[in-house]
Design an enzyme around this catalytic site. Structure first.
Site, mmCIF file in Angstrom:
data_model
loop_
_atom_site.group_PDB
_atom_site.id
_atom_site.type_symbol
_atom_site.label_atom_id
_atom_site.label_comp_id
_atom_site.label_asym_id
_atom_site.label_seq_id
_atom_site.Cartn_x
_atom_site.Cartn_y
_atom_site.Cartn_z
ATOM 1 N N LYS A 157 -10.732 -5.687 -5.376
ATOM 2 C CA LYS A 157 -11.343 -4.594 -5.265
ATOM 3 C C LYS A 157 -10.582 -3.407 -5.663
ATOM 4 O O LYS A 157 -10.915 -2.458 -6.477
ATOM 5 C CB LYS A 157 -12.071 -4.140 -3.895
ATOM 6 N N LYS A 212 -4.347 -10.889 -9.847
ATOM 7 C CA LYS A 212 -5.289 -11.289 -8.891
ATOM 8 C C LYS A 212 -6.457 -10.448 -8.773
ATOM 9 O O LYS A 212 -6.545 -9.315 -8.914
ATOM 10 C CB LYS A 212 -4.580 -11.324 -7.278
ATOM 11 N N LYS A 220 0.812 -1.215 -0.095
ATOM 12 C CA LYS A 220 0.017 0.079 0.020
ATOM 13 C C LYS A 220 0.908 1.229 0.086
ATOM 14 O O LYS A 220 0.640 2.271 -0.670
ATOM 15 C CB LYS A 220 -0.811 -0.130 1.050
HETATM 16 P P1 ADP Z 1 -9.730 -7.461 -1.918
HETATM 17 O O1 ADP Z 1 -8.419 -7.741 -2.389
HETATM 18 O O2 ADP Z 1 -10.762 -7.204 -3.287
HETATM 19 O O3 ADP Z 1 -9.762 -6.048 -1.113
HETATM 20 P P2 ADP Z 1 -10.090 -8.539 0.447
HETATM 21 O O4 ADP Z 1 -8.643 -8.279 1.262
HETATM 22 O O5 ADP Z 1 -11.371 -7.774 1.347
HETATM 23 O O6 ADP Z 1 -10.275 -8.509 -0.844
HETATM 24 O O7 ADP Z 1 -10.331 -9.973 0.941
HETATM 25 C C1 ADP Z 1 -11.339 -10.713 1.515
HETATM 26 C C2 ADP Z 1 -11.055 -12.089 1.649
HETATM 27 O O8 ADP Z 1 -11.201 -12.565 0.270
HETATM 28 C C3 ADP Z 1 -9.752 -12.400 2.128
HETATM 29 O O9 ADP Z 1 -9.900 -13.920 2.855
HETATM 30 C C4 ADP Z 1 -9.003 -12.811 0.949
HETATM 31 O O10 ADP Z 1 -8.056 -13.571 1.015
HETATM 32 C C5 ADP Z 1 -10.255 -13.477 0.042
HETATM 33 N N1 ADP Z 1 -9.843 -12.921 -1.299
HETATM 34 C C6 ADP Z 1 -9.825 -11.492 -2.012
HETATM 35 N N2 ADP Z 1 -9.447 -11.851 -3.172
HETATM 36 C C7 ADP Z 1 -9.361 -13.125 -3.577
HETATM 37 C C8 ADP Z 1 -8.786 -13.616 -4.704
HETATM 38 N N3 ADP Z 1 -8.701 -13.023 -5.738
HETATM 39 N N4 ADP Z 1 -8.702 -15.029 -4.729
HETATM 40 C C9 ADP Z 1 -8.711 -15.504 -3.542
HETATM 41 N N5 ADP Z 1 -9.246 -15.275 -2.290
HETATM 42 C C10 ADP Z 1 -9.267 -13.848 -2.272
#
Ligand code: ADP
Ligand code: TRP
Length: 321
Positions: free
Chosen positions: A192, A189, A110
Site C-alpha cells: 500500500k 514488493k 518508516k
Molecule cells: P502493506 O505492505 O501493503 O501495508 P500490510 O503490511 O498491511 O501490507 O500486510 C498485511 C499482510 O499481508 C501481512 O501478513 C503481510 O506480510 C502480507 N503482505 C503484504 N504485502 C505482501 C506482499 N507483497 N507479498 C506477500 N505478502 C504480503
C-alpha cells in the site's frame, strides 16, 4: 493447534495481502481452530480520520468474508473489541529492551522514509506480540516482511515465561516460500505504501488500466526473450492461471511472437476471473451490513472468552492478582 493472523485496516487490500496472508489463513480453516482479526488499533499509527478507519475496517471485514473466511469455523473480530490486548502489551513492554525495538526493520524503514516516529510506531511490535500471545496461538500465517515481528514475539513470550513461569504459548510464523513476496506493478514488493498495488476488489476499468500500464522493455514481439521467467506479467500470471496455461505463455514469450499487450490482456482476464465468485459474494455482503456487524460482534464474544483466560493467567503469574 491454533492459527491466528491480523490485517491492519490502513487501506484497500491487494493481491500481496491475499496470497501472503489471507489465502494461507483461509486454507488453514480446514485444520480448524482459527482466529482472525482486523487490527484497528494498529491502524492508529497511520490513519487519523475516524470515518476512514470505520470505512476501512468494514471494507476489510467484507474482503475477508468474501474471500472465504467462514465465521462459523473461525473466530473473526475487531481487535479493539477485546481491549485486554492493551493490558498484555504493557506487561510485555515492561520486559522488552529498547534495543530490541530499535532494531525493528519496520520502525527503521518508516523513520528512514521521514515518517516522524511516535510511541505507537515504536511500540507496534509489542502490540503485535500481545495480539498473538493473548490467544494461545501456535501458528501465524504472514508474509515475509513480518518474520522479524514474529521472532520478537517469541522473544517476548520466552522472557515472560522466564520471569514469571510458564504462562504464554511460544508461537511460530508460517511463511510460504512461493508467496513470501508478491511483486507490485513496478517489480518492487507490492505494498500500500509504494502505490504499486493490484487490489483484490475494485473497479474493472481502473484495474484493467493498471495492468495494461505495467511498463515492459522495448523489444519487439517477434524477438525471443530468454529471460521470460523474469517478466513481471508472467510472474504475476503464475498466481492466477493454471500451471500449464502460465507455462504456455512463458514459453511463447521466450520463443518470440507473443506481444506484451496480449500478455497483459491475458493477465488481466485471469486475475479478473480468479476473483469473480468472491466479487459476487462481496456484493451480497455489502447489501447486508447488519449481518456483517453481527458476525463481528459474535466473533468478539468468542475472542474475549479466550482472551480473559489468558490475561487472567498472565495477571496471576506476574502478581497483579
Ligand atoms: P502493506 O505492505 O501493503 O501495508 P500490510 O503490511 O498491511 O501490507 O500486510 C498485511 C499482510 O499481508 C501481512 O501478513 C503481510 O506480510 C502480507 N503482505 C503484504 N504485502 C505482501 C506482499 N507483497 N507479498 C506477500 N505478502 C504480503
Ligand atoms: N502487523 C501486521 C501487518 O502490518 C498486522 C498484524 C497486527 C498482525 N497484529 C498481528 C499479523 C498479529 C499477524 C498477527 O501486516
Amino acid at each position: 493447534m491454533r492459527t491466528l493472523t491480523g490485517i491492519t485496516p490502513s487501506g484497500t487490500l491487494h493481491i500481496g495481502n491475499y496470497f501472503g496472508a489471507m489465502r494461507p489463513a483461509i486454507d488453514a480453516q480446514a485444520r480448524g481452530d482459527c482466529y482472525y482479526f482486523i487490527a484497528d488499533y494498529h491502524s492508529m499509527t497511520s490513519v487519523t480520520d475516524a470515518a476512514e478507519r470505520r470505512k476501512n475496517t468494514l471494507g476489510i471485514a467484507l474482503d475477508w468474508l468474501a474471500c472465504g473466511l467462514d465465521p462459523k469455523t473461525s473466530v473473526f473480530w475487531r481487535q479493539s473489541d477485546v481491549p485486554e490486548v492493551c493490558e498484555l502489551m504493557w506487561m510485555l513492554g515492561s520486559l522488552t529492551p529498547m534495543g530490541l525495538l530499535e532494531r525493528a526493520h519496520s520502525y527503521k524503514d518508516k523513520t528512514a522514509k521521514g515518517i516522524s516516529p511516535n510511541f505507537g510506531l515504536f511500540a507496534y511490535p509489542v502490540l503485535m506480540a500481545a495480539d498473538i500471545l493473548l490467544y494461545d496461538t501456535h501458528r501465524v500465517p504472514v508474509g515475509k516482511d513480518q518474520k522479524q515481528h514474529l521472532e520478537m514475539t517469541r522473544d517476548m513470550a520466552i522472557k515472560f515465561n522466564e520471569a514469571y513461569g510458564e504462562t504464554l504459548v511460544v508461537p511460530e510464523a508460517e511463511i510460504r516460500d512461493e508467496v513470501a513476496v508478491i511483486p507490485g506493478l513496478d517489480g518492487q514488493k507490492m505494498s500500500k505504501s509504494y502505490g504499486n498495488t493490484i487490489e483484490i476488489f475494485g473497479d474493472e476499468r481502473v484495474l484493467r488500466k493498471k495492468i495494461m500500464g505495467i511498463v515492459m522493455d522495448s523489444r519487439t514481439p517477434a524477438e525471443p526473450k530468454p529471460d521470460a521467467d523474469k517478466n513481471l506479467a508472467i510472474q504475476v500470471l503464475k498466481f492466477f492461471a493454471p500451471p500449464d496455461v502460465a507455462a504456455d505463455f512463458e514459453n511463447r514469450l521466450r520463443a518470440g511472437g507473443l506481444g506484451y499487450g496480449d500478455l497483459k490482456k491475458a493477465l488481466f482476464e485471469h486475475y479478473w476471473n480468479y476473483f469473480a465468485a468472491a466479487r459476487a459474494r462481496r456484493a451480497e455482503l455489502a447489501a447486508n451490513l447488519d449481518h456483517v456487524e453481527a458476525v463481528l460482534r459474535d466473533g468478539a464474544l468468542r475472542a474475549r472468552a479466550t482472551a480473559e483466560q489468558v490475561i487472567g493467567r498472565a495477571r496471576r503469574a506476574c502478581g497483579l492478582r
